[in-house]
Write a protein that holds these residues in place. Structure first.
Motif, PDB file in Angstrom:
ATOM      1  N   GLY A  14       0.809  -1.210   0.000  1.00  0.00           N
ATOM      2  CA  GLY A  14       0.000   0.000   0.000  1.00  0.00           C
ATOM      3  C   GLY A  14       0.845   1.264   0.000  1.00  0.00           C
ATOM      4  N   ALA A  15       2.068   1.141  -0.499  1.00  0.00           N
ATOM      5  CA  ALA A  15       2.991   2.275  -0.546  1.00  0.00           C
ATOM      6  C   ALA A  15       2.809   3.059  -1.847  1.00  0.00           C
ATOM      7  CB  ALA A  15       4.430   1.783  -0.442  1.00  0.00           C
ATOM      8  N   VAL A  16       3.167   4.349  -1.811  1.00  0.00           N
ATOM      9  CA  VAL A  16       2.998   5.215  -2.987  1.00  0.00           C
ATOM     10  C   VAL A  16       4.295   5.442  -3.748  1.00  0.00           C
ATOM     11  CG1 VAL A  16       0.968   6.385  -2.073  1.00  0.00           C
ATOM     12  CG2 VAL A  16       3.234   7.330  -1.606  1.00  0.00           C
ATOM     13  N   ALA A  17       5.435   5.130  -3.130  1.00  0.00           N
ATOM     14  CA  ALA A  17       6.736   5.325  -3.775  1.00  0.00           C
ATOM     15  C   ALA A  17       7.741   4.404  -3.102  1.00  0.00           C
ATOM     16  CB  ALA A  17       7.186   6.784  -3.647  1.00  0.00           C
ATOM     17  N   GLY A  18       8.868   4.203  -3.786  1.00  0.00           N
ATOM     18  CA  GLY A  18       9.885   3.370  -3.173  1.00  0.00           C
ATOM     19  C   GLY A  18      11.136   3.244  -4.007  1.00  0.00           C
ATOM     20  N   SER A  19      12.087   2.492  -3.459  1.00  0.00           N
ATOM     21  CA  SER A  19      13.369   2.319  -4.131  1.00  0.00           C
ATOM     22  C   SER A  19      14.003   0.993  -3.733  1.00  0.00           C
ATOM     23  CB  SER A  19      14.326   3.458  -3.764  1.00  0.00           C
ATOM     24  OG  SER A  19      14.583   3.446  -2.374  1.00  0.00           O
ATOM     25  N   VAL A  20      14.923   0.550  -4.584  1.00  0.00           N
ATOM     26  CA  VAL A  20      15.775  -0.605  -4.287  1.00  0.00           C
ATOM     27  C   VAL A  20      17.209  -0.165  -4.513  1.00  0.00           C
ATOM     28  CG1 VAL A  20      16.490  -2.923  -4.975  1.00  0.00           C
ATOM     29  CG2 VAL A  20      14.059  -2.325  -4.967  1.00  0.00           C
ATOM     30  N   HIS A  21      18.034  -0.341  -3.505  1.00  0.00           N
ATOM     31  CA  HIS A  21      19.470  -0.117  -3.608  1.00  0.00           C
ATOM     32  C   HIS A  21      20.173  -1.447  -3.367  1.00  0.00           C
ATOM     33  CE1 HIS A  21      18.443   4.127  -2.864  1.00  0.00           C
ATOM     34  NE2 HIS A  21      19.603   4.389  -3.439  1.00  0.00           N
ATOM     35  N   ARG A  22      21.147  -1.765  -4.209  1.00  0.00           N
ATOM     36  CA  ARG A  22      21.975  -2.966  -4.030  1.00  0.00           C
ATOM     37  C   ARG A  22      23.334  -2.538  -3.504  1.00  0.00           C
ATOM     38  NH1 ARG A  22      19.538  -8.146  -5.232  1.00  0.00           N
ATOM     39  NH2 ARG A  22      17.992  -7.695  -6.803  1.00  0.00           N
ATOM     40  N   ARG A  23      23.859  -3.323  -2.596  1.00  0.00           N
ATOM     41  CA  ARG A  23      25.198  -3.057  -2.071  1.00  0.00           C
ATOM     42  C   ARG A  23      26.231  -3.483  -3.096  1.00  0.00           C
ATOM     43  NH1 ARG A  23      28.049  -5.752   3.195  1.00  0.00           N
ATOM     44  NH2 ARG A  23      30.052  -4.706   2.911  1.00  0.00           N
ATOM     45  N   ARG A  24      27.137  -2.577  -3.387  1.00  0.00           N
ATOM     46  CA  ARG A  24      28.291  -2.841  -4.237  1.00  0.00           C
ATOM     47  C   ARG A  24      29.498  -2.305  -3.485  1.00  0.00           C
ATOM     48  NH1 ARG A  24      24.939  -5.512  -6.376  1.00  0.00           N
ATOM     49  NH2 ARG A  24      24.121  -5.284  -8.471  1.00  0.00           N
ATOM     50  N   PHE A 109       4.739   6.049   2.179  1.00  0.00           N
ATOM     51  CA  PHE A 109       3.288   5.958   2.300  1.00  0.00           C
ATOM     52  C   PHE A 109       2.654   7.342   2.337  1.00  0.00           C
ATOM     53  CE2 PHE A 109       5.326   2.335   4.180  1.00  0.00           C
ATOM     54  CZ  PHE A 109       4.628   1.268   3.637  1.00  0.00           C
ATOM     55  N   THR A 110       1.403   7.416   1.945  1.00  0.00           N
ATOM     56  CA  THR A 110       0.682   8.687   1.929  1.00  0.00           C
ATOM     57  C   THR A 110       0.522   9.257   3.331  1.00  0.00           C
ATOM     58  OG1 THR A 110      -0.541   8.004  -0.029  1.00  0.00           O
ATOM     59  CG2 THR A 110      -1.463   9.821   1.228  1.00  0.00           C
ATOM     60  N   GLU A 111       0.085   8.423   4.256  1.00  0.00           N
ATOM     61  CA  GLU A 111      -0.209   8.868   5.617  1.00  0.00           C
ATOM     62  C   GLU A 111       1.065   9.198   6.392  1.00  0.00           C
ATOM     63  OE1 GLU A 111      -3.335   9.209   7.011  1.00  0.00           O
ATOM     64  OE2 GLU A 111      -4.089   8.794   5.000  1.00  0.00           O
ATOM     65  N   ALA A 112       1.015  10.296   7.122  1.00  0.00           N
ATOM     66  CA  ALA A 112       2.113  10.676   8.010  1.00  0.00           C
ATOM     67  C   ALA A 112       1.797  10.114   9.391  1.00  0.00           C
ATOM     68  CB  ALA A 112       2.263  12.189   8.055  1.00  0.00           C
ATOM     69  N   THR A 113       2.102   8.840   9.562  1.00  0.00           N
ATOM     70  CA  THR A 113       1.775   8.143  10.801  1.00  0.00           C
ATOM     71  C   THR A 113       2.870   7.130  11.127  1.00  0.00           C
ATOM     72  OG1 THR A 113       0.064   6.816  11.898  1.00  0.00           O
ATOM     73  CG2 THR A 113       0.405   6.417   9.563  1.00  0.00           C
ATOM     74  N   PRO A 114       3.096   6.864  12.406  1.00  0.00           N
ATOM     75  CA  PRO A 114       4.113   5.862  12.752  1.00  0.00           C
ATOM     76  C   PRO A 114       3.741   4.486  12.210  1.00  0.00           C
ATOM     77  CG  PRO A 114       3.463   7.130  14.687  1.00  0.00           C
ATOM     78  CD  PRO A 114       2.504   7.482  13.596  1.00  0.00           C
TER      79      PRO A 114
END
Length: 131
Positions: A14-24, A109-114
């Motif tokens: 239910g997330a609105v944005a995101g990323s994947v980083h790989r360790r190099r 996520f859209t909501e600003a909540t813990p």
């Protein structure tokens, strides 16, 4: 491939944005991003250990979260992250079978909540499915 995986996991969470980083070696390199503004993408292409939420997740070996990206005062959120149109966010480290940190997955996520402990556990499981 990482974009498709990320898009599916964001939908699952239910997330609105995101990323994947790989360790190099001693950097996290951006492999995929969904709905992050171009200036943010440019700023997070390569992240050293301990810098920003992803770098802190790597150094702490545990998720780093904020309940409000725009107003976070913890010092964990870098100024550029405030450009993401989201509330809560978390960077989740992903480990290999030997316990080495191999990637960091970010969810916003859209909501600003813990994020509750159950929500963090669910996001950890989603991130651990990274191929």
């Amino acid at each position: 491939m990482a974009d498709a995986w990320l898009r599916a996991r964001l939908a699952d969470a239910g997330a609105v944005a995101g990323s994947v980083h790989r360790r190099r070696d001693e950097l996290l390199l951006l492999e995929a991003s969904i709905r992050l503004p171009p200036p943010v993408v440019a700023a997070i292409e390569a992240i050293p250990k301990g810098k920003g939420m992803a770098g802190l997740a790597w150094s702490r070996r545990s998720p780093v979260s904020t309940c409000n990206l725009k107003d976070d005062e913890s010092g964990d959120v870098r100024p550029g992250a405030r450009a993401v149109d989201a509330g809560a966010a978390v960077a989740v480290p992903v480990f290999d079978d030997a316990g080495q940190m191999r990637a960091v997955v970010g969810f916003a996520f859209t909501e600003a909540t813990p994020l509750s402990p159950d929500a963090l556990a669910s996001l950890d499981a989603l991130a651990a499915s990274l191929p």
